[in-house]
Design a protein around this motif. Sequence first.
Motif, PDB file in Angstrom:
ATOM      1  N   ILE A  39      31.140  36.366  26.828  1.00  0.00           N
ATOM      2  CA  ILE A  39      30.989  36.820  27.876  1.00  0.00           C
ATOM      3  C   ILE A  39      30.166  36.937  29.495  1.00  0.00           C
ATOM      4  O   ILE A  39      30.816  37.417  30.777  1.00  0.00           O
ATOM      5  CB  ILE A  39      29.498  37.620  27.510  1.00  0.00           C
ATOM      6  N   ASN A  40      29.687  35.325  29.842  1.00  0.00           N
ATOM      7  CA  ASN A  40      29.592  35.152  30.959  1.00  0.00           C
ATOM      8  C   ASN A  40      31.262  35.084  31.771  1.00  0.00           C
ATOM      9  O   ASN A  40      31.082  35.582  33.490  1.00  0.00           O
ATOM     10  CB  ASN A  40      29.405  33.455  31.056  1.00  0.00           C
ATOM     11  N   GLN A  41      32.412  35.055  31.426  1.00  0.00           N
ATOM     12  CA  GLN A  41      33.372  34.828  32.119  1.00  0.00           C
ATOM     13  C   GLN A  41      33.658  35.998  32.147  1.00  0.00           C
ATOM     14  O   GLN A  41      34.109  36.531  33.483  1.00  0.00           O
ATOM     15  CB  GLN A  41      34.130  33.850  31.596  1.00  0.00           C
ATOM     16  N   MET A  42      33.692  37.340  31.163  1.00  0.00           N
ATOM     17  CA  MET A  42      33.888  38.774  31.616  1.00  0.00           C
ATOM     18  C   MET A  42      32.487  39.116  32.700  1.00  0.00           C
ATOM     19  O   MET A  42      33.216  39.758  33.149  1.00  0.00           O
ATOM     20  CB  MET A  42      34.003  39.391  30.632  1.00  0.00           C
ATOM     21  N   LEU A  43      31.810  39.014  32.929  1.00  0.00           N
ATOM     22  CA  LEU A  43      31.056  39.429  33.881  1.00  0.00           C
ATOM     23  C   LEU A  43      31.072  38.850  35.315  1.00  0.00           C
ATOM     24  O   LEU A  43      31.675  39.121  36.332  1.00  0.00           O
ATOM     25  CB  LEU A  43      29.018  38.792  33.633  1.00  0.00           C
ATOM     26  N   PHE A  44      31.674  37.220  35.300  1.00  0.00           N
ATOM     27  CA  PHE A  44      31.455  36.410  36.777  1.00  0.00           C
ATOM     28  C   PHE A  44      32.663  36.388  37.327  1.00  0.00           C
ATOM     29  O   PHE A  44      33.151  35.916  37.825  1.00  0.00           O
ATOM     30  CB  PHE A  44      30.482  35.148  36.353  1.00  0.00           C
ATOM     31  N   ALA A  45      33.553  36.470  36.315  1.00  0.00           N
ATOM     32  CA  ALA A  45      35.012  35.987  37.067  1.00  0.00           C
ATOM     33  C   ALA A  45      36.360  37.513  37.194  1.00  0.00           C
ATOM     34  O   ALA A  45      37.186  37.107  36.951  1.00  0.00           O
ATOM     35  CB  ALA A  45      35.688  35.277  36.055  1.00  0.00           C
ATOM     36  N   THR A  46      35.458  38.467  37.088  1.00  0.00           N
ATOM     37  CA  THR A  46      35.701  39.992  37.042  1.00  0.00           C
ATOM     38  C   THR A  46      35.818  40.686  38.148  1.00  0.00           C
ATOM     39  O   THR A  46      34.092  40.539  38.745  1.00  0.00           O
ATOM     40  CB  THR A  46      35.077  41.241  35.904  1.00  0.00           C
ATOM     41  N   GLU A  47      36.812  40.838  39.027  1.00  0.00           N
ATOM     42  CA  GLU A  47      36.689  41.868  40.031  1.00  0.00           C
ATOM     43  C   GLU A  47      36.329  43.230  39.900  1.00  0.00           C
ATOM     44  O   GLU A  47      37.060  43.933  39.856  1.00  0.00           O
ATOM     45  CB  GLU A  47      37.859  41.779  40.547  1.00  0.00           C
ATOM     46  N   TRP A  48      34.937  43.229  39.511  1.00  0.00           N
ATOM     47  CA  TRP A  48      34.416  44.074  39.571  1.00  0.00           C
ATOM     48  C   TRP A  48      34.306  45.441  41.002  1.00  0.00           C
ATOM     49  O   TRP A  48      34.462  46.844  40.873  1.00  0.00           O
ATOM     50  CB  TRP A  48      32.914  44.681  39.192  1.00  0.00           C
ATOM     51  N   GLY A  49      34.310  44.650  41.887  1.00  0.00           N
ATOM     52  CA  GLY A  49      34.172  45.757  42.954  1.00  0.00           C
ATOM     53  C   GLY A  49      32.620  45.942  43.071  1.00  0.00           C
ATOM     54  O   GLY A  49      32.033  45.687  42.613  1.00  0.00           O
ATOM     55  N   HIS A  50      32.407  47.119  44.064  1.00  0.00           N
ATOM     56  CA  HIS A  50      31.620  47.851  43.879  1.00  0.00           C
ATOM     57  C   HIS A  50      30.759  47.854  42.416  1.00  0.00           C
ATOM     58  O   HIS A  50      31.797  49.583  42.050  1.00  0.00           O
ATOM     59  CB  HIS A  50      31.035  48.632  44.912  1.00  0.00           C
ATOM     60  N   LEU A  51      29.878  48.446  42.189  1.00  0.00           N
ATOM     61  CA  LEU A  51      29.049  49.265  40.814  1.00  0.00           C
ATOM     62  C   LEU A  51      27.666  50.093  41.266  1.00  0.00           C
ATOM     63  O   LEU A  51      26.457  49.120  42.056  1.00  0.00           O
ATOM     64  CB  LEU A  51      29.535  48.012  39.790  1.00  0.00           C
TER      65      LEU A  51
END
Length: 306
Positions: A39-51
């Motif tokens: 979960i931490n990897q998906m949260l902090f290693a993903t380029e979410w862009g502006h949310l």
Amino acid sequence: EGRRLKMLSFGHVNPRAGAPGAGGKTAAMVRGPIASKIINQMLFATEWGHLDYLVVDMPPGTGDVHISLAQGLCLSGAVLVTTPHPLALADAAKGVAMFAELRVPTLAVVENMAYMDCEHPEHSHRLYPFGQGGRARLMQGLCEEPPGPTGETLRRCPLVSLPLSPHPDQAPVTYPHPLLRPQYSSLADGVLDELFLLQTRALLVPSVQIHPRGGLLLRYFGPQSAEELLVPEEQLRGRDPRSGDRTAHPSQQQSGARLQGVEVRGSYGAALQWSDGSHEAIFSFQALRRIATESRTELSIHDVQE
């Protein structure tokens, strides 16, 4: 990404998962610590862009995933999804108590599979397979009213009921059925209203830093007020990190070590690091505030500036 919504699931990146496009057909079997890292990897290693908002769909229960997430992010609140069944409400009450302990208020309650509409040639009626009164039964399931804003929020937050199926002849859909769009809109508006009320009424998570004179400095900034508290280093030794109760006299603790580092952990508290290399458990903000108050070291803004 679709309809201006971005979504990421472990099933999309796990080659053995049965999610569409993953190529596998098996379940994702991982232990609690590994799930927290994923979960931490998906949260902090993903380029979410502006949310505008980030919604995390968590598994049921009160395990490592929930605690790690609440101590790693400053969560604005939690939306509770349950059924009106007494057993489900009893489990949901434990989730409310856990998030309240982690200083994450409950913003809304969703009763899934709450009712079904039966159509009859002469008359139609609504059935409630698991009963009604979910909010009252949820409050009854709590051993005591949750601390902080959670108790007040539970009494007034929106409670949205969803049927077993939008239509008896229609399977569950991924996009809200026209008959359910008002419920989803009401849920979204209610969550935003609760977030606004919490931000305008309560002091937010304090900023935490090591004071030059020694000790831990907490700064609370509210809409119309500001407060600063100093927690002496000697008072941090021999204290229960969760409640702030004294477990041993400071003179009995290891001397000579100085506070060297501090890291805020979500809305719950702060992790401390000492010069001798020891790491204390995460101190809750409630415990730190209590220690500072008992030590009578509350500072004014003028004293801090000097």
